[in-house]
Write a protein that holds these residues in place. Structure first.
Motif, PDB file in Angstrom:
ATOM      1  N   VAL A  15      -0.584 -14.205  78.026  1.00 27.89           N
ATOM      2  CA  VAL A  15      -1.869 -14.013  78.102  1.00 27.89           C
ATOM      3  C   VAL A  15      -2.617 -14.093  76.668  1.00 27.89           C
ATOM      4  CG1 VAL A  15      -3.850 -12.333  78.725  1.00 27.89           C
ATOM      5  CG2 VAL A  15      -1.620 -12.025  79.846  1.00 27.89           C
ATOM      6  N   SER A  16      -3.289 -15.392  76.768  1.00 23.35           N
ATOM      7  CA  SER A  16      -3.947 -15.715  75.461  1.00 23.35           C
ATOM      8  C   SER A  16      -5.005 -14.927  75.055  1.00 23.35           C
ATOM      9  CB  SER A  16      -4.200 -16.936  75.417  1.00 23.35           C
ATOM     10  OG  SER A  16      -5.011 -17.362  74.023  1.00 23.35           O
ATOM     11  N   ALA A  17      -4.930 -13.894  74.064  1.00 19.46           N
ATOM     12  CA  ALA A  17      -6.042 -13.024  73.790  1.00 19.46           C
ATOM     13  C   ALA A  17      -7.276 -13.762  72.855  1.00 19.46           C
ATOM     14  CB  ALA A  17      -5.511 -11.728  73.071  1.00 19.46           C
ATOM     15  N   GLN A  18      -6.722 -14.686  72.106  1.00 24.59           N
ATOM     16  CA  GLN A  18      -7.576 -15.415  71.274  1.00 24.59           C
ATOM     17  C   GLN A  18      -8.380 -16.581  72.126  1.00 24.59           C
ATOM     18  OE1 GLN A  18      -7.836 -15.101  67.776  1.00 24.59           O
ATOM     19  NE2 GLN A  18      -9.592 -16.495  68.002  1.00 24.59           N
ATOM     20  N   GLY A  19      -7.362 -17.119  72.895  1.00 25.61           N
ATOM     21  CA  GLY A  19      -7.835 -18.547  73.684  1.00 25.61           C
ATOM     22  C   GLY A  19      -8.398 -18.066  75.018  1.00 25.61           C
ATOM     23  N   GLY A  20      -8.238 -16.763  75.535  1.00 25.94           N
ATOM     24  CA  GLY A  20      -8.768 -16.448  76.651  1.00 25.94           C
ATOM     25  C   GLY A  20      -8.466 -17.042  77.782  1.00 25.94           C
ATOM     26  N   SER A  21      -7.090 -17.115  78.154  1.00 26.73           N
ATOM     27  CA  SER A  21      -6.481 -17.845  79.194  1.00 26.73           C
ATOM     28  C   SER A  21      -5.076 -17.017  79.819  1.00 26.73           C
ATOM     29  CB  SER A  21      -5.926 -19.227  78.920  1.00 26.73           C
ATOM     30  OG  SER A  21      -5.007 -19.089  77.848  1.00 26.73           O
ATOM     31  N   VAL A  22      -4.721 -17.397  81.077  1.00 28.86           N
ATOM     32  CA  VAL A  22      -3.446 -16.815  81.625  1.00 28.86           C
ATOM     33  C   VAL A  22      -3.367 -17.665  82.795  1.00 28.86           C
ATOM     34  CG1 VAL A  22      -4.712 -15.148  83.373  1.00 28.86           C
ATOM     35  CG2 VAL A  22      -2.405 -14.818  82.657  1.00 28.86           C
ATOM     36  N   ALA A  23      -2.024 -18.260  82.820  1.00 25.74           N
ATOM     37  CA  ALA A  23      -1.570 -18.845  84.088  1.00 25.74           C
ATOM     38  C   ALA A  23      -2.429 -20.099  84.419  1.00 25.74           C
ATOM     39  CB  ALA A  23      -1.580 -18.017  85.228  1.00 25.74           C
ATOM     40  N   GLY A  24      -2.789 -20.860  83.532  1.00 26.17           N
ATOM     41  CA  GLY A  24      -3.631 -22.148  83.945  1.00 26.17           C
ATOM     42  C   GLY A  24      -5.363 -21.900  83.928  1.00 26.17           C
ATOM     43  N   VAL A  25      -5.668 -20.495  83.823  1.00 27.54           N
ATOM     44  CA  VAL A  25      -7.056 -20.358  84.054  1.00 27.54           C
ATOM     45  C   VAL A  25      -7.383 -20.075  82.488  1.00 27.54           C
ATOM     46  CG1 VAL A  25      -8.738 -18.783  85.209  1.00 27.54           C
ATOM     47  CG2 VAL A  25      -6.987 -19.640  86.591  1.00 27.54           C
ATOM     48  N   VAL A  26      -8.684 -20.608  82.161  1.00 26.62           N
ATOM     49  CA  VAL A  26      -9.502 -20.267  80.883  1.00 26.62           C
ATOM     50  C   VAL A  26     -10.749 -19.723  80.990  1.00 26.62           C
ATOM     51  CG1 VAL A  26     -10.026 -21.266  78.676  1.00 26.62           C
ATOM     52  CG2 VAL A  26      -7.972 -22.150  79.966  1.00 26.62           C
ATOM     53  N   LEU A  27     -11.116 -18.748  79.965  1.00 24.43           N
ATOM     54  CA  LEU A  27     -12.404 -18.297  80.212  1.00 24.43           C
ATOM     55  C   LEU A  27     -13.330 -19.568  80.121  1.00 24.43           C
ATOM     56  CD1 LEU A  27     -12.342 -15.079  77.564  1.00 24.43           C
ATOM     57  CD2 LEU A  27     -12.386 -15.065  80.101  1.00 24.43           C
ATOM     58  N   GLY A  28     -14.419 -19.263  80.922  1.00 21.62           N
ATOM     59  CA  GLY A  28     -15.253 -20.513  81.139  1.00 21.62           C
ATOM     60  C   GLY A  28     -14.995 -21.393  82.415  1.00 21.62           C
ATOM     61  N   SER A  34     -14.610 -22.673  86.069  1.00 23.77           N
ATOM     62  CA  SER A  34     -15.152 -22.280  87.572  1.00 23.77           C
ATOM     63  C   SER A  34     -14.304 -21.618  88.333  1.00 23.77           C
ATOM     64  CB  SER A  34     -16.081 -23.624  87.827  1.00 23.77           C
ATOM     65  OG  SER A  34     -14.820 -24.389  88.671  1.00 23.77           O
ATOM     66  N   GLY A  35     -15.188 -21.256  89.540  1.00 22.10           N
ATOM     67  CA  GLY A  35     -14.444 -20.464  90.599  1.00 22.10           C
ATOM     68  C   GLY A  35     -13.627 -21.518  91.160  1.00 22.10           C
ATOM     69  N   SER A  36     -13.860 -22.793  91.629  1.00 22.67           N
ATOM     70  CA  SER A  36     -13.312 -23.859  91.758  1.00 22.67           C
ATOM     71  C   SER A  36     -12.019 -23.939  91.133  1.00 22.67           C
ATOM     72  CB  SER A  36     -14.155 -25.067  91.907  1.00 22.67           C
ATOM     73  OG  SER A  36     -15.240 -25.046  92.825  1.00 22.67           O
ATOM     74  N   ASP A  37     -12.179 -23.989  89.787  1.00 23.10           N
ATOM     75  CA  ASP A  37     -10.895 -24.218  88.850  1.00 23.10           C
ATOM     76  C   ASP A  37     -10.009 -23.119  89.147  1.00 23.10           C
ATOM     77  OD1 ASP A  37     -12.148 -26.263  87.502  1.00 23.10           O
ATOM     78  OD2 ASP A  37     -13.077 -24.892  86.170  1.00 23.10           O
ATOM     79  N   VAL A  38     -10.379 -21.848  89.346  1.00 26.52           N
ATOM     80  CA  VAL A  38      -9.308 -20.727  89.716  1.00 26.52           C
ATOM     81  C   VAL A  38      -8.789 -21.191  91.058  1.00 26.52           C
ATOM     82  CG1 VAL A  38      -9.364 -18.156  90.245  1.00 26.52           C
ATOM     83  CG2 VAL A  38     -11.041 -18.960  88.430  1.00 26.52           C
ATOM     84  N   GLU A  39      -9.403 -21.483  91.912  1.00 23.72           N
ATOM     85  CA  GLU A  39      -9.043 -21.607  93.306  1.00 23.72           C
ATOM     86  C   GLU A  39      -7.990 -23.029  93.220  1.00 23.72           C
ATOM     87  OE1 GLU A  39     -11.650 -21.655  96.702  1.00 23.72           O
ATOM     88  OE2 GLU A  39     -12.748 -19.946  95.772  1.00 23.72           O
ATOM     89  N   ARG A  40      -7.994 -23.886  92.149  1.00 25.09           N
ATOM     90  CA  ARG A  40      -7.103 -24.880  92.290  1.00 25.09           C
ATOM     91  C   ARG A  40      -5.857 -24.454  91.712  1.00 25.09           C
ATOM     92  NH1 ARG A  40     -11.445 -28.140  91.444  1.00 25.09           N
ATOM     93  NH2 ARG A  40     -11.909 -28.100  89.100  1.00 25.09           N
ATOM     94  N   VAL A  41      -5.739 -23.338  90.987  1.00 28.26           N
ATOM     95  CA  VAL A  41      -4.509 -22.909  90.461  1.00 28.26           C
ATOM     96  C   VAL A  41      -4.086 -21.919  91.358  1.00 28.26           C
ATOM     97  CG1 VAL A  41      -3.692 -21.591  88.755  1.00 28.26           C
ATOM     98  CG2 VAL A  41      -5.323 -23.004  88.043  1.00 28.26           C
ATOM     99  N   PHE A  42      -4.797 -20.918  91.933  1.00 27.62           N
ATOM    100  CA  PHE A  42      -4.439 -19.949  92.818  1.00 27.62           C
ATOM    101  C   PHE A  42      -4.707 -19.861  94.495  1.00 27.62           C
ATOM    102  CE2 PHE A  42      -4.331 -18.023  88.870  1.00 27.62           C
ATOM    103  CZ  PHE A  42      -3.440 -17.192  88.479  1.00 27.62           C
ATOM    104  N   GLY A  43      -5.566 -20.999  94.565  1.00 25.51           N
ATOM    105  CA  GLY A  43      -5.694 -20.942  96.064  1.00 25.51           C
ATOM    106  C   GLY A  43      -7.000 -19.869  96.258  1.00 25.51           C
ATOM    107  N   PRO A  44      -7.472 -20.027  97.719  1.00 26.17           N
ATOM    108  CA  PRO A  44      -8.450 -19.272  97.880  1.00 26.17           C
ATOM    109  C   PRO A  44      -8.262 -17.400  97.326  1.00 26.17           C
ATOM    110  CG  PRO A  44      -7.989 -20.278  99.796  1.00 26.17           C
ATOM    111  CD  PRO A  44      -6.938 -20.611  98.764  1.00 26.17           C
ATOM    112  N   PRO A  45      -9.357 -16.965  97.279  1.00 29.26           N
ATOM    113  CA  PRO A  45      -8.931 -15.414  96.880  1.00 29.26           C
ATOM    114  C   PRO A  45      -8.521 -14.682  97.750  1.00 29.26           C
ATOM    115  CG  PRO A  45     -11.153 -15.968  96.391  1.00 29.26           C
ATOM    116  CD  PRO A  45     -10.668 -17.096  96.932  1.00 29.26           C
TER     117      PRO A  45
END
Length: 153
Positions: free
Chosen positions: A3-16, A18-29
């Protein structure tokens, strides 16, 4: 899993992102209510400031991961409860909070009491660059990284 505290990321998702980016990595919530990974007891931050001008907030909840997403700011908070997930300084899910204080000497720690039956958990929080990192539970049960609170222009 880092979990990157400095870069703000986890498992391919980065702060900033979009919701579509999250869904590309994890699928629908799996759920859109609350902010904690599915089937986990709450050990997250007591409050998280929504992005100024961000247009609201939507939770994206999965097993072992959760994200808060704003239309104007994208992902502004990310959380994991995955066993062994750790920050760049080596503090991991399952570690005692004393490990947080060793790795982050400027950490602010306390206890949060909530709900009926006097449920509570210990926590530590620390600023790392522009982000805030929250370690919930003792031993640590959740890692949360929250970034800037101003919407993108």
């Amino acid at each position: 899993l880092v979990v990157s505290a400095q870069g703000g990321s986890v498992a391919g998702v980065v702060l900033g992102d979009s919701g579509s980016d999250v869904e590309r990595v994890f699928g629908p919530p799996l759920d859109r209510q609350g902010y904690m990974p599915i089937d986990e007891l709450f050990t997250g931050p007591q409050s998280i400031a929504a992005p100024v001008g961000g247009g609201g907030s939507e939770p994206y909840r999965y097993r072992e991961f959760a994200f808060l997403v704003s239309p104007g700011a994208g992902v502004y908070s990310l959380m994991t409860t995955r066993s062994g997930a750790r920050t760049e300084r080596g503090v991991a899910i399952g570690d005692e909070l004393s490990a947080v204080e060793d790795a982050y000497p400027d950490a602010d720690c306390g206890k949060y009491d909530y709900g009926e039956g006097a449920r509570s958990y210990a926590w530590c929080r620390v600023r790392v660059g522009r982000n805030e990192v929250f370690f919930g539970g003792d031993p640590v049960a959740s890692l949360t990284v929250t970034g800037r609170t101003v919407a993108r222009r």
